[in-house]
Design a protein around this motif. Structure first.
Motif, short mmCIF file in Angstrom:
data_model
loop_
_atom_site.label_atom_id
_atom_site.label_comp_id
_atom_site.label_asym_id
_atom_site.label_seq_id
_atom_site.Cartn_x
_atom_site.Cartn_y
_atom_site.Cartn_z
N ASP A 117 -7.77 -2.24 7.35
CA ASP A 117 -6.61 -2.76 6.58
C ASP A 117 -6.34 -1.98 5.29
N GLU A 157 -2.75 -2.44 3.61
CA GLU A 157 -2.59 -3.72 2.91
C GLU A 157 -3.38 -3.72 1.60
N LYS A 158 -4.59 -3.20 1.67
CA LYS A 158 -5.43 -3.17 0.46
C LYS A 158 -4.81 -2.29 -0.63
N LYS A 217 -1.59 -1.72 -0.99
CA LYS A 217 -0.41 -2.46 -1.49
C LYS A 217 -0.85 -3.55 -2.47
N ALA A 218 -2.01 -4.14 -2.19
CA ALA A 218 -2.50 -5.22 -3.04
C ALA A 218 -2.79 -4.76 -4.47
N THR A 219 -2.99 -3.45 -4.66
CA THR A 219 -3.22 -2.95 -6.03
C THR A 219 -1.91 -2.76 -6.78
N GLY A 220 -0.80 -2.95 -6.11
CA GLY A 220 0.49 -2.76 -6.76
C GLY A 220 1.16 -1.43 -6.41
N GLN A 229 3.20 1.31 -4.26
CA GLN A 229 4.21 1.36 -3.21
C GLN A 229 3.62 2.22 -2.09
N LYS A 280 -5.38 2.21 -10.73
CA LYS A 280 -6.12 1.14 -10.05
C LYS A 280 -6.77 1.68 -8.79
N LEU A 301 -9.15 1.12 -5.28
CA LEU A 301 -9.05 0.14 -4.20
C LEU A 301 -9.98 -1.06 -4.45
#
Lengths: 190, 580
Positions: free
Chosen positions: A115, A118-119, A121-124, A126, B326, B328
């Motif tokens: 994943d 998704e991971k 994207k989860a940091t912000g 794009q 940031k 991961l």
């Protein structure tokens, strides 16, 4: 103009050299100062590799540091994730979804993370992820993955497609031009 | 014409325009492209020498004859060439002579990160240090004029980030430089003690003149800043990081000639600012000089003596704002470099690993045989150390060690400095087993020809040294050739040569799988019905093989059909994709 930063990351031998040559030619042609930094030698043997492309009115450092990349262009998913910390807050990742197991995964010492898109994207970040290998094969050769990525990246630039085409013509050997143009077009429109 | 050029390519262009006539180098990352680029010019004689010492002596010979000459090498190569270096400093030159040395801070492709600037100081020679491609071009051109003006070789000191970064260069035309006549001058060129004693004072005089030149040359410049609270002394790529984070804020003394240093210029600069800071990668070379002047300075107490710098590092140390991103947030598996799919070294290293040999290694792609899962190397030091080292190891431990210990060395490395070690084995008799990994090219640095390949730097036919005949001539009666794709053959040869009561050489011969002329077999594929998931094939660490859902899997875009994995499969699960 402030300096803009593009990182091209992947696995040694995947062909990031042509991508950085193309960008260098394109950006120099638009009147920017440009610096490109490459890695030669041992890392090219299947290791994690990175190329830095920087452009602006006047570029000093040849490298891109953590939190500075406007774009991370990646040939491989794990490599996009590895270099993510170099992305500017809100920066753009353009990555192939290709997965190449590193040696610790091959030997069973580690697992390939799941994943990753998704991971990221989860940091912000794009994230624009697409199967560049499949598109390159559709264009005629797996070796054209780099041009699929460049085509994709071109969508984020406010530059006429014609300028990209002229740099393609200048940088690609004539016998491979059609293949690479096709790959570029597929990446741009996919 | 304005174009983007790699630092090494720009340096080559500068040397070319300055009229370089003879070029001799040994490849080494990050210096290699300077010489590869020079080889493209038909009006320059270029060659790969067997090692850096030979290269420097060739360049000196050409200089003696009156032509402008060049040799290029990486930092550790300069150690090899140090013998001629210190005495060329005494003889001086006839035609201009430029020596490029490329450091590798961060060790992207090296076994240490020594700081080559010390050589300028200890050999008493001037050193120019460019900070980008435009300066690499400009300084390379200037170096020849300085060499002839001050009668000494001039260093052009590169580093990975300058050598392997592209930036904008505006090039010119090649100058027509007339050769200087050679005139016999025993007092200048024959370094017997009596003559050398008379040359040494001239060396000191020359350095004093160069120090005076350093005060006035625009190679060393002060860039004004708006805030005199801090003044920065810097050079090379460190200068670029400082500019990136400070812009025009602090005054900068930017040094393009880093030896000898301009005492007065440094004193004046120090007096004009409140706090003096030296920003330099690796050792405290500039800082030490500034301290010797009795000036208060901050350097290595802030900046690390190891690794590469970057803009964030410089910003942090100067107390400026640092960019952050940031991550991961979970550990990711590393991706170390690995032997390529189809690498001919793999089969041989598998054999060594299987036989639990102690392996003294050397410098080249095959250093990757140290990594898991092969884990087949016990020592890597420097060019040639495997052959000399195995002799010492066996002399220390005796017959018992001779039955399980080998040296491995590549063809190019063997030509570079393995031959002398082999002569020692032949002369001082240890029953050592030396394996020459002959992949018919210098691999790691990107495919350069060498004396065993039969081709020169331009790819034209050249002399070819016959490895078997050479070893026999040294007195080895046991010399045999194996194909590293044939595991049974490798195993048999290794066992027999280790058991033999005399020294032996095994030549493991197959060209590098990346060479254009190498024809590959069809890729293999896994027959899932036959694969039992035993992972025997995974023991060779091939990047084309992976393990998914309980079965081995072949990446057909990477596999070159070498068949080494198939020899490990007892179930015949690895099949050719070729029909029939």
């Amino acid at each position: 103009m402030d300096t803009k930063n593009i990182m091209i990351v992947g696995v040694g031998g995947q062909g990031s050299l042509l991508a950085s040559k193309l960008l260098g030619h394109l950006l120099l042609g638009r009147g920017y100062d440009v610096k490109v930094s490459e890695v030669h030698g041992m890392s090219q043997r299947g290791g994690s590799v990175v190329t830095y492309v920087r452009y602006g009115d006047k570029v000093a450092s040849p490298v891109i540091d953590k939190g500075e990349a406007d774009y991370i262009v990646s040939f491989e998913l794990l490599e996009a994730a590895r270099w993510l910390e170099y992305l500017k807050p809100g920066g753009q990742v353009v990555t192939s979804t290709q997965r190449i197991d590193p040696m610790p995964v091959i030997t069973g010492a580690a697992a390939y993370p799941e994943d990753l898109v998704e991971k990221m994207k989860a940091t912000g970040a794009q994230v624009d992820a697409l199967d560049c290998l499949a598109l390159a094969e559709r264009a005629g050769s797996a070796k054209a993955t780099n041009l699929v990525l460049m085509g994709r990246l071109s969508r984020y630039f406010d530059l006429p497609e014609d300028a990209w085409q002229r740099s393609l013509e200048a940088m690609v050997p004539p016998q491979f031009l059609e293949l690479n143009q096709k790959a570029f077009a597929l990446g741009r429109s996919a | 014409m304005k174009r983007l050029m790699l630092g090494n390519v720009a340096a080559a262009r500068g040397l070319y325009e300055a009229g370089v006539a003879v070029v001799s180098s040994y490849p080494g990352t990050p210096s290699t492209e300077i010489t590869e680029e020079l080889a493209k010019y038909d009006d320059v004689y270029s060659e790969w020498a067997p090692n850096e010492k030979v290269a420097m002596e060739v360049a000196f010979g050409a200089s003696l004859a009156g032509k402008r000459s060049f040799c290029g090498m990486k930092h550790v190569g300069l150690n090899v060439a140090a013998d001629p270096l210190f005495t060329v400093s005494y003889t001086g030159v006839n035609g201009g002579m430029v020596i490029a040395v490329a450091d590798d801070a961060g060790m992207h492709s090296s076994q240490n990160e020594q700081d080559s600037r010390h050589y300028a100081r200890s050999a008493k020679l001037p050193m120019l240090e460019p900070s980008d491609s435009a300066e690499a071009y400009e300084f390379a051109k200037r170096a020849f004029a300085l060499s002839e003006q001050f009668d000494c070789p001039v260093f052009l000191k590169m580093c990975t980030r300058v050598a392997h970064s592209q930036s904008v260069v505006e090039t010119g035309e090649r100058a027509n430089v007339a050769a200087k006549p050679y005139e016999k001058d025993v007092a200048k060129y024959v370094m017997t003690p009596a003559n050398a004693i008379r040359r040494h004072p001239l060396v000191e005089e020359r350095m004093a003149k160069l120090a005076a030149f350093a005060e006035t040359t625009e190679l060393n410049r002060v860039e004004e800043g708006s805030d005199r609270g801090v003044g920065i002394v810097t050079s090379s790529t460190s200068y670029q990081y400082v500019k990136e984070v400070c812009g025009d804020r602090f005054p900068i003394l930017k040094l393009g000639m880093i030896w000898p240093l301009p005492e007065k210029k440094i004193r004046d600069f120090a007096a004009s600012v409140e706090k003096l800071v030296v920003v330099e990668e690796l050792d405290s070379f500039l800082e030490t000089y500034v301290r010797e002047l009795g000036l208060a300075v901050t350097g290595k107490e802030l900046f690390p003596p190891l690794g590469e710098f970057s803009q964030n590092l410089v910003a942090e140390k100067l107390g400026l704002s640092v960019h952050t991103g940031k991550a991961l947030g979970e550990p990711l598996p590393p991706r170390p470099p690995a032997m390529c799919a189809g690498c001919p070294h793999r089969g041989l290293f598998y054999t060594l690993s299987k036989n639990k040999c102690t392996v003294l290694g050397d410098i080249g792609c095959y250093t990757l045989g140290a990594a898991p899962p092969l884990g087949a190397i016990d020592m890597t030091l420097c060019m040639g150390a495997s052959v000399s080292g195995v002799h010492g190891y066996n002399k220390a431990l005796g017959a018992e060690s001779e039955k399980r210990t080998v040296a491995v060395i590549g063809d190019s490395t063997f030509m570079h400095s393995g031959m002398t070690g082999l002569a020692n084995i032949a002369y001082n008799r240890s029953n050592s087993t030396v394996i020459i990994l002959d992949n018919s090219i210098t691999g790691m640095t990107g495919h350069q020809q060498n004396p065993t390949t039969g081709y020169n730097i331009k790819g034209d036919p050249a002399g070819r040294i016959d490895l078997e005949a050479l070893c026999r001539a040294m007195g080895f009666s046991r010399v045999r050739v194996v194909d590293p794709y044939d595991l049974d053959e490798c195993d048999k040869a290794l066992k027999e040569e280790l058991a033999a009561d005399e020294p032996s050489v095994i030549i493991s011969r197959r060209p590098c799988a990346l060479l254009k002329y190498v024809r590959h077999g069809a890729p293999l594929r896994v027959n899932a019905d036959k694969c039992v998931g035993c992972k025997a094939c995974m023991r060779i660490g091939c990047p084309a093989l992976s393990f998914r859902d309980g079965k081995a899997r072949v990446d057909e875009t990477l596999c070159v059909g070498c068949g080494v994995c198939a020899q490990l499969c007892k179930f015949g699960a690895l099949e050719s994709t070729k029909e029939g």
